[in-house]
Design a protein around this motif. Structure first.
Motif, PDB file in Angstrom:
ATOM      1  N   TYR A  30     -19.609  23.403   3.372  1.00 57.69           N
ATOM      2  CA  TYR A  30     -21.000  23.211   3.778  1.00 57.69           C
ATOM      3  C   TYR A  30     -21.153  21.891   4.528  1.00 57.69           C
ATOM      4  N   TYR A  87     -19.408  29.268   4.240  1.00 50.81           N
ATOM      5  CA  TYR A  87     -19.052  28.445   3.087  1.00 50.81           C
ATOM      6  C   TYR A  87     -19.196  29.188   1.760  1.00 50.81           C
ATOM      7  N   ALA A 112     -16.454  27.310   8.354  1.00 50.88           N
ATOM      8  CA  ALA A 112     -17.465  26.485   7.688  1.00 50.88           C
ATOM      9  C   ALA A 112     -18.813  27.196   7.610  1.00 50.88           C
ATOM     10  N   ASN A 113     -19.122  28.001   8.615  1.00 48.73           N
ATOM     11  CA  ASN A 113     -20.375  28.753   8.585  1.00 48.73           C
ATOM     12  C   ASN A 113     -20.404  29.807   7.490  1.00 48.73           C
ATOM     13  N   LYS A 162     -19.928  22.319   7.974  1.00 42.49           N
ATOM     14  CA  LYS A 162     -20.930  23.000   8.801  1.00 42.49           C
ATOM     15  C   LYS A 162     -21.936  21.994   9.362  1.00 42.49           C
ATOM     16  N   ARG A 208     -14.950  25.565  12.460  1.00 43.48           N
ATOM     17  CA  ARG A 208     -16.396  25.779  12.603  1.00 43.48           C
ATOM     18  C   ARG A 208     -16.785  27.183  12.127  1.00 43.48           C
TER      19      ARG A 208
END
Length: 367
Positions: A262, A210, A207-208, A265, A204
């Protein structure tokens, strides 16, 4: 991995067949292991997890083709933007999870659920299982909303006889049923985020970022292939097949990596909300779930919760030897293929009353 091994892995990767098709204006990567039979009895669609590349499922597709004795067309469809095709320059719009669900529904509607095609079985891995359940719900809701596509045919003057009676001399209306979806098999599914899972928290956080991961991929893409192979092999361990290692190295491209993270996310944003178990329950005996211990994306607690929310759900808890990333290991692919084939065979007799059509169309053709 040696240069010889690299060449062998590359040779094995030439089948299933590779192509790009149009899905609602989006170039979409598709792998296809065509049936040997002249009149195949089945279509099987493999939906990836994330990363959403069909290439991770080549070994799985080959084994499916063998297990079904060439009687089925086997397809896998990469997620939009998760490929390394020439169109994927990094300038494309980033795709959310919900947009990917729409993409899968459109792909099935436009390329597989066509009049005259064999019935469809969907094998969906990880977040692909979430997509499959949602996409099928959308497709089958169309039956209620608009079950018929009506072809309007107004006779011309030439089609009127001497008494003024209308004749459709060069048209034939045929009522055709689109092929049914026989089963939706969720393979190590990811239906709900788990705040307590350490790996999910790490993914997580990454992913934020990206756009940062895009830069990292750019750096890695500059490395020679042998060095990328060594790095991936060291990071993933010995369980990943040589073909899967090579696939990972080829996918380390800025545009696809940015799309991967993305979408991840948006996965967390959407899967933080409770899953709509009714959608899975609505599939009845057509739904099956294959799960395994030590899966970061469906814990045993989540598995038991699923069973309470969907009574009667057909499931298999496979232990030992099966992991979430089964598609990267040939022996684990064989295990999953065995469960898929056994599940289809055991369910075959009782499916007729469960299977709705995905729509009926009236088509016009020449006499």
């Amino acid at each position: 991995m040696t240069h010889t091994a690299l060449n062998m892995a590359a040779a094995a990767s030439t089948w299933p067949m590779h192509s790009f098709v149009d899905v609602s204006g989006q170039p979409t990567e598709v792998l296809h292991a065509p049936a040997d039979a002249q009149l195949p009895s089945l279509q099987i669609l493999v939906l990836p997890g994330n990363p959403g590349s069909a290439h991770y499922y080549k070994d799985f597709m080959r084994q499916l083709h063998t297990a079904f004795k060439g009687q089925a067309h086997i397809y896998s469809c990469s997620h939009a933007g998760h490929d390394t095709g020439p169109h994927n320059t990094g300038k494309q719009t980033l795709k959310t999870l919900d947009e990917q669900i729409t993409h899968k529904a459109d792909f099935m509607r436009q390329h597989l659920l066509l009049p005259g095609r064999p019935p469809l079985v969907i094998l969906a891995h990880s977040i692909g299982a979430y997509m499959a359940v949602k996409a099928v719900a959308r497709l089958e809701s169309e039956v209620t909303c608009a079950p018929y596509t009506v072809v309007q045919m107004t006779p011309t003057g030439a089609e009127l006889d001497s008494n003024g009676k209308k004749h459709l001399l060069d048209h034939l209306l045929v009522d055709v049923i689109r092929p049914p979806i026989l089963q939706v098999v969720a393979l190590m599914p990811y239906f709900q985020a788990d705040f307590g899972n350490t790996r999910q928290r790490h993914v997580r956080a990454v992913a934020n970022r990206y756009n940062v991961m895009r830069v990292v991929a750019q750096v890695l893409a500059w490395l020679p292939l042998w060095l990328r192979v060594a790095a991936v092999g060291t990071f993933t361990g010995s369980k990943m097949s040589e073909e899967a290692v090579l696939t990972t190295c080829e996918l380390l491209q800025p545009a696809s990596i940015r799309q991967n993270f993305y979408m991840a996310k948006t996965e967390f944003e959407q899967l933080d909300e409770p899953f709509n178990w009714k959608l899975l329950g609505n599939l009845g005996q057509r739904a099956r779930v294959l799960a395994c211990p030590n899966d970061d994306w469906m814990s045993q607690t989540q598995y038991k919760h699923m069973l309470t929310r969907v009574p009667g759900l057909q499931t298999s808890w496979v232990t030992p030897g099966l992991e979430h990333a089964f598609c990267t290991n040939s022996e684990q692919c064989a295990t999953v293929v065995g469960h898929v084939k056994a599940g289809l065979e055991s369910a075959e007799a009782g499916l007729d009353s469960e299977v709705p059509t995905v729509g009926r169309v009236a088509i016009a053709s020449k006499l």
